[in-house]
Design a protein around this motif. Structure first.
Motif, PDB file in Angstrom:
ATOM      1  N   ASN A   4      -6.856  -2.101  -5.065  1.00 38.00           N
ATOM      2  CA  ASN A   4      -6.684  -0.650  -4.963  1.00 38.00           C
ATOM      3  C   ASN A   4      -7.764  -0.017  -4.090  1.00 38.00           C
ATOM      4  OD1 ASN A   4      -4.535   0.814  -6.869  1.00 38.00           O
ATOM      5  ND2 ASN A   4      -5.138  -1.122  -7.814  1.00 38.00           N
ATOM      6  N   LEU A   5      -8.999  -0.478  -4.224  1.00 37.79           N
ATOM      7  CA  LEU A   5     -10.094   0.068  -3.412  1.00 37.79           C
ATOM      8  C   LEU A   5      -9.807  -0.120  -1.929  1.00 37.79           C
ATOM      9  CD1 LEU A   5     -13.206  -1.211  -5.443  1.00 37.79           C
ATOM     10  CD2 LEU A   5     -12.339   1.129  -5.347  1.00 37.79           C
ATOM     11  N   TYR A   6      -9.355  -1.309  -1.582  1.00 38.18           N
ATOM     12  CA  TYR A   6      -9.092  -1.588  -0.167  1.00 38.18           C
ATOM     13  C   TYR A   6      -7.892  -0.794   0.343  1.00 38.18           C
ATOM     14  CZ  TYR A   6      -8.739  -4.186   4.191  1.00 38.18           C
ATOM     15  OH  TYR A   6      -8.698  -4.528   5.525  1.00 38.18           O
ATOM     16  N   ALA A   7      -6.838  -0.710  -0.467  1.00 36.14           N
ATOM     17  CA  ALA A   7      -5.643   0.034  -0.062  1.00 36.14           C
ATOM     18  C   ALA A   7      -5.960   1.512   0.154  1.00 36.14           C
ATOM     19  CB  ALA A   7      -4.554  -0.127  -1.117  1.00 36.14           C
ATOM     20  N   VAL A   8      -6.744   2.097  -0.737  1.00 30.15           N
ATOM     21  CA  VAL A   8      -7.102   3.510  -0.612  1.00 30.15           C
ATOM     22  C   VAL A   8      -7.984   3.737   0.614  1.00 30.15           C
ATOM     23  CG1 VAL A   8      -8.406   5.390  -1.679  1.00 30.15           C
ATOM     24  CG2 VAL A   8      -6.824   4.045  -3.048  1.00 30.15           C
ATOM     25  N   LYS A   9      -8.868   2.805   0.907  1.00 30.34           N
ATOM     26  CA  LYS A   9      -9.708   2.915   2.104  1.00 30.34           C
ATOM     27  C   LYS A   9      -8.827   2.963   3.354  1.00 30.34           C
ATOM     28  CE  LYS A   9     -12.410   1.152   5.564  1.00 30.34           C
ATOM     29  NZ  LYS A   9     -11.947   0.632   6.864  1.00 30.34           N
ATOM     30  N   LEU A  10      -7.805   2.107   3.422  1.00 29.23           N
ATOM     31  CA  LEU A  10      -6.911   2.094   4.576  1.00 29.23           C
ATOM     32  C   LEU A  10      -6.057   3.356   4.640  1.00 29.23           C
ATOM     33  CD1 LEU A  10      -5.683  -1.617   4.781  1.00 29.23           C
ATOM     34  CD2 LEU A  10      -7.581  -0.527   5.963  1.00 29.23           C
ATOM     35  N   LEU A  11      -5.607   3.846   3.500  1.00 29.98           N
ATOM     36  CA  LEU A  11      -4.847   5.097   3.480  1.00 29.98           C
ATOM     37  C   LEU A  11      -5.699   6.261   3.977  1.00 29.98           C
ATOM     38  CD1 LEU A  11      -2.851   4.848   0.125  1.00 29.98           C
ATOM     39  CD2 LEU A  11      -1.902   4.861   2.436  1.00 29.98           C
ATOM     40  N   ASN A  12      -6.964   6.259   3.586  1.00 30.86           N
ATOM     41  CA  ASN A  12      -7.870   7.301   4.055  1.00 30.86           C
ATOM     42  C   ASN A  12      -8.019   7.235   5.579  1.00 30.86           C
ATOM     43  OD1 ASN A  12     -10.025   9.368   3.114  1.00 30.86           O
ATOM     44  ND2 ASN A  12     -11.165   8.040   4.508  1.00 30.86           N
ATOM     45  N   ASP A  13      -8.088   6.013   6.121  1.00 32.87           N
ATOM     46  CA  ASP A  13      -8.160   5.843   7.576  1.00 32.87           C
ATOM     47  C   ASP A  13      -6.923   6.421   8.250  1.00 32.87           C
ATOM     48  OD1 ASP A  13     -10.564   4.551   7.237  1.00 32.87           O
ATOM     49  OD2 ASP A  13      -9.740   2.529   7.458  1.00 32.87           O
ATOM     50  N   PHE A  70      -4.952   8.820   7.099  1.00 33.66           N
ATOM     51  CA  PHE A  70      -4.957  10.283   6.986  1.00 33.66           C
ATOM     52  C   PHE A  70      -5.882  10.908   8.040  1.00 33.66           C
ATOM     53  CE2 PHE A  70      -2.352   9.846   3.487  1.00 33.66           C
ATOM     54  CZ  PHE A  70      -2.096  11.051   2.839  1.00 33.66           C
ATOM     55  N   LYS A  71      -6.925  10.182   8.429  1.00 31.97           N
ATOM     56  CA  LYS A  71      -7.846  10.702   9.447  1.00 31.97           C
ATOM     57  C   LYS A  71      -7.329  10.455  10.859  1.00 31.97           C
ATOM     58  CE  LYS A  71     -12.173  10.595   6.823  1.00 31.97           C
ATOM     59  NZ  LYS A  71     -13.571  10.080   6.771  1.00 31.97           N
ATOM     60  N   ARG A  72      -6.636   9.321  11.020  1.00 29.21           N
ATOM     61  CA  ARG A  72      -6.092   8.985  12.344  1.00 29.21           C
ATOM     62  C   ARG A  72      -4.691   8.430  12.164  1.00 29.21           C
ATOM     63  NH1 ARG A  72      -9.818   4.937  15.423  1.00 29.21           N
ATOM     64  NH2 ARG A  72      -8.143   5.218  16.935  1.00 29.21           N
ATOM     65  N   SER A  73      -3.698   9.285  12.351  1.00 29.09           N
ATOM     66  CA  SER A  73      -2.308   8.898  12.119  1.00 29.09           C
ATOM     67  C   SER A  73      -1.821   7.829  13.079  1.00 29.09           C
ATOM     68  CB  SER A  73      -1.403  10.126  12.227  1.00 29.09           C
ATOM     69  OG  SER A  73      -1.742  11.077  11.252  1.00 29.09           O
ATOM     70  N   SER A  74      -2.553   7.610  14.165  1.00 26.62           N
ATOM     71  CA  SER A  74      -2.158   6.563  15.112  1.00 26.62           C
ATOM     72  C   SER A  74      -2.347   5.171  14.528  1.00 26.62           C
ATOM     73  CB  SER A  74      -2.983   6.699  16.405  1.00 26.62           C
ATOM     74  OG  SER A  74      -4.376   6.576  16.123  1.00 26.62           O
ATOM     75  N   GLN A  75      -3.148   5.062  13.456  1.00 31.85           N
ATOM     76  CA  GLN A  75      -3.382   3.769  12.815  1.00 31.85           C
ATOM     77  C   GLN A  75      -2.242   3.432  11.851  1.00 31.85           C
ATOM     78  OE1 GLN A  75      -7.384   4.322  11.129  1.00 31.85           O
ATOM     79  NE2 GLN A  75      -8.125   2.899  12.672  1.00 31.85           N
ATOM     80  N   ARG A  76      -1.063   3.384  12.377  1.00 31.80           N
ATOM     81  CA  ARG A  76       0.118   3.151  11.543  1.00 31.80           C
ATOM     82  C   ARG A  76       0.104   1.781  10.874  1.00 31.80           C
ATOM     83  NH1 ARG A  76       6.090   2.906  14.265  1.00 31.80           N
ATOM     84  NH2 ARG A  76       7.219   2.036  12.497  1.00 31.80           N
ATOM     85  N   VAL A  77      -0.579   0.836  11.496  1.00 31.07           N
ATOM     86  CA  VAL A  77      -0.599  -0.523  10.979  1.00 31.07           C
ATOM     87  C   VAL A  77      -1.190  -0.591   9.577  1.00 31.07           C
ATOM     88  CG1 VAL A  77      -2.831  -1.066  12.007  1.00 31.07           C
ATOM     89  CG2 VAL A  77      -1.230  -2.910  11.535  1.00 31.07           C
ATOM     90  N   ILE A  83      -3.698 -11.599   3.090  1.00 30.94           N
ATOM     91  CA  ILE A  83      -3.414 -12.648   4.081  1.00 30.94           C
ATOM     92  C   ILE A  83      -2.313 -12.187   5.036  1.00 30.94           C
ATOM     93  CG2 ILE A  83      -2.426 -14.961   4.393  1.00 30.94           C
ATOM     94  CD1 ILE A  83      -3.801 -15.724   1.724  1.00 30.94           C
ATOM     95  N   PHE A  84      -1.249 -11.656   4.469  1.00 33.77           N
ATOM     96  CA  PHE A  84      -0.142 -11.178   5.300  1.00 33.77           C
ATOM     97  C   PHE A  84      -0.591 -10.029   6.208  1.00 33.77           C
ATOM     98  CE2 PHE A  84       2.710 -12.621   1.593  1.00 33.77           C
ATOM     99  CZ  PHE A  84       2.858 -13.884   2.155  1.00 33.77           C
ATOM    100  N   TYR A  85      -1.499  -9.196   5.708  1.00 38.05           N
ATOM    101  CA  TYR A  85      -1.990  -8.063   6.510  1.00 38.05           C
ATOM    102  C   TYR A  85      -2.759  -8.555   7.737  1.00 38.05           C
ATOM    103  CZ  TYR A  85      -4.756  -3.988   7.879  1.00 38.05           C
ATOM    104  OH  TYR A  85      -5.335  -2.983   8.597  1.00 38.05           O
ATOM    105  N   ILE A  86      -3.599  -9.584   7.557  1.00 36.06           N
ATOM    106  CA  ILE A  86      -4.343 -10.127   8.691  1.00 36.06           C
ATOM    107  C   ILE A  86      -3.377 -10.662   9.750  1.00 36.06           C
ATOM    108  CG2 ILE A  86      -5.958 -11.919   9.450  1.00 36.06           C
ATOM    109  CD1 ILE A  86      -7.353 -11.725   6.789  1.00 36.06           C
ATOM    110  N   VAL A  87      -2.350 -11.410   9.304  1.00 26.99           N
ATOM    111  CA  VAL A  87      -1.362 -11.951  10.240  1.00 26.99           C
ATOM    112  C   VAL A  87      -0.596 -10.824  10.919  1.00 26.99           C
ATOM    113  CG1 VAL A  87       0.710 -13.378  10.465  1.00 26.99           C
ATOM    114  CG2 VAL A  87      -1.158 -14.107   8.958  1.00 26.99           C
ATOM    115  N   PHE A  88      -0.198  -9.830  10.129  1.00 25.67           N
ATOM    116  CA  PHE A  88       0.554  -8.688  10.651  1.00 25.67           C
ATOM    117  C   PHE A  88      -0.248  -7.928  11.702  1.00 25.67           C
ATOM    118  CE2 PHE A  88       1.571  -4.095  10.193  1.00 25.67           C
ATOM    119  CZ  PHE A  88       2.894  -4.128  10.587  1.00 25.67           C
TER     120      PHE A  88
END
Length: 566
Positions: A182-191, A193-200, A234-239
């Motif tokens: 959850n900590l990691y997922a929320v960190k990425l969601l925050n990213d 929200f700050k930069r919508s171009s980071q769709r990945v 793991i899948f996220y790194i590959v993606f």
């Protein structure tokens, strides 16, 4: 709850220091989540080697603590730097995400302090960990109870972190793992929200939504939770790095895959991922061939030795290669085959006899129309797989998405042949949902609204008890347990139940059996050795085998004795 939080602080310290050691030696990315995963893997392997000869008790912790002191002095600067980085990440979160992190931390702790729900906890989780704490890995333990032969690497790690010599109600490592997800997922969601171009980064957007399901498992040391969280990463790194994956990325996912295999051997299919990149870009990655095969060979050796000790079968529960090992305590081939076929039929909620009568299409139809939660997820995985094909053009990173989708389909086909229980393929379901999330969850208001809904549902799920008859036909899993005020300090005992036990015997074996319990595989938190008397009678009558001590004490292990039919 507060005691669990204190134990997690020590786990964080230990995992970080061991993880830093591995990260620094292999020059992997300096990232908190990676370092935690590496720390768990390293401590798990060390604890397994220790358990070959000794119990995972206070002496083990004394040795581990001595190692941590050395690592603490060695990597003091790196530890402080990591701590500062984590604090900076938290400070940079938007206020809504900070509130969610604080709430989810409290709720996970409260749920872990509540009565465990998952039924496997009562059949073998607790007993597996007790055996490890009191005796280490015991020869032929699977002869006493077939489920004890599984001894997951996650349970070994939990036995290393339950501090049984101090307190007897810590079995909450899966909750700690879910918190990091959850900590990691929320960190990425925050990213995002700050930069919508980071769709990945929306690949992780759906993980907090899955808490509604995961919360049912975290009060017990379910190996499924780390499989879901680590495979998602793991899948996220590959993606994210499919086109330009470097040696650091490749070695990272390889180590995590070995860790998942250590937890559950059924994750071996994930080796397709690193092998693919080695094949297509061998010259680029050949310099990590040695650590790849070194870690792989060491992990496989540990697994084979562990299984050979507890069952005499190198790849238990599958009977493959069992003929290559001959030990006096080896699980008889009749019992091996029974368990293997039983688990296959169980996935379809059929008896082995009923299973053998159906052809492949009849089995698929029956599997698809199973009632309640099983049928729901079975249908959902088929629907999601088909839905992906309609939106493939709109999903980010098309090539990597198709590649991962194919990997997921391969696993589903393998599970279809072996054991298609929904909890075994949830990581593939979440993979495809993660791919779809990069298209469907781009709206920030939608994400915020879903997090609010999830938060409310988790509060209800954590603090209230209610019937689950609409979701399951299992009478032993039909009622959830709410958080109690006394659990603010002291967590619920490791078992959901407070069984009374009676002493029974069968020839030279004296054992404890739960009274007034009709769950065939039940053991609960009984004293060692505990096994249901009905189970003893079943295998005695049906297969003419009884478990026996190999020596004067249970420390010497067990074997299955062939008897004459009565």
């Amino acid at each position: 709850m507060l005691l669990i939080a204190a134990s997690w602080l020590y786990i964080f310290l230990a995992s970080t220091l061991v993880g830093l050691f591995i990260q620094q030696q292999l020059k992997l990315p300096f990232q908190a989540l990676i370092i935690q995963f590496l720390g768990w893997f390293g401590i798990g392997l060390f604890a397994t080697c220790f358990a070959f000869l000794f119990p995972l008790n206070g002496i083990f912790h004394g040795i581990l603590f001595s190692i941590l002191l050395i690592l603490g002095f060695t990597y003091q600067k790196e530890f402080i730097l990591l701590h500062k980085h984590l604090w900076k990440v938290f400070k940079n979160l938007k206020i809504g995400f900070k509130a969610f992190i604080i709430l989810i931390t409290v709720l996970i702790l409260a749920k872990c302090a509540s009565a465990p729900y998952i039924l496997d906890n009562e059949s073998y989780y607790i007993q597996t960990i007790k055996w490890l704490n009191e005796y280490g890995l015991v020869n032929g333990l699977g002869n006493l109870h077939l489920y004890l032969g599984q001894t997951s690497g996650w349970h070994i790690l939990q036995a290393a972190f339950n501090f049984n010599f101090l307190y007897d109600s810590f079995n909450d490592l899966s909750g700690y793992c879910l918190l990091w997800g959850n900590l990691y997922a929320v960190k990425l969601l925050n990213d995002y929200f700050k930069r919508s171009s980071q769709r990945v980064v929306l690949f992780f957007a759906a993980l907090p939504l899955t808490n509604v399901l995961f919360f049912s498992f975290i009060a017990a040391p379910s190996p499924d939770i780390p499989v879901y969280i680590i495979s998602w990463y793991i899948f996220y790194i590959v993606f994210n790095h499919f086109k330009n994956i470097n040696t650091s990325h490749l070695l990272t996912i390889s180590l995590f895959i070995f860790f998942l295999i250590f937890i559950k051997f059924t994750n071996a299919f994930l080796l397709i991922l690193p092998l693919y990149f080695f094949i297509i870009k061998f010259n680029q990655h050949k310099k990590i061939i040695l650590p790849f095969f070194g870690f792989g060979f060491f992990t496989l050796t540990i697994i084979v030795l562990k299984n050979s000790i507890v069952t005499g079968v190198p790849l238990y529960p599958t009977p493959l290669f069992s003929s290559f090992i001959k030990l006096d305590y080896q699980l008889p081939i009749e019992l091996q085959e029974f368990y293997y076929h039983y688990t296959k039929a169980f996935a379809f909620k059929l008896s082995p006899t009923e299973y053998d009568k159906l052809n492949i299409w009849q089995l698929f139809s029956h599997w698809l129309t199973l009632p309640k939660l099983h049928g729901f997820f079975n249908k959902l995985i088929i629907i999601i797989c088909l839905l992906f094909l309609f939106f493939i053009q709109k999903i980010a990173h098309k090539k990597s998405s198709v590649f991962l989708y194919i990997i997921g389909i391969i696993q589903l086909l393998i599970l279809g042949v072996t054991s298609p229980q929904y909890r075994f393929f949830l990581n593939i379901l979440f993979l495809i949902i993660a791919l779809l999330s990069t298209y469907f969850l781009q709206n920030k208001k939608l994400i915020s609204g879903l997090l609010v809904i999830v938060s409310i549902s988790l509060i209800i799920q954590t603090f209230f008890s209610f019937s689950l008859n609409k979701f399951t036909n299992n009478p032993y899993a039909s009622q959830s347990s709410g958080f109690q005020l006394t659990q603010v300090l002291y967590p619920h005992q490791n078992s959901r139940y407070s069984f009374e036990y009676e002493i029974k015997s069968v020839e030279n074996l004296e054992y404890f059996s739960p009274q007034e319990n009709d769950f065939f595989w039940s053991t609960g938190n009984g004293p060692l050795p505990t096994v249901n008397k009905d189970q003893i009678k079943y295998f005695k009558k049906g297969f003419h085998y009884i478990p026996q001590r190999r020596g004067k004490t249970i420390k010497d292990g067990f074997y299955s004795k062939k008897i004459k039919p009565e």
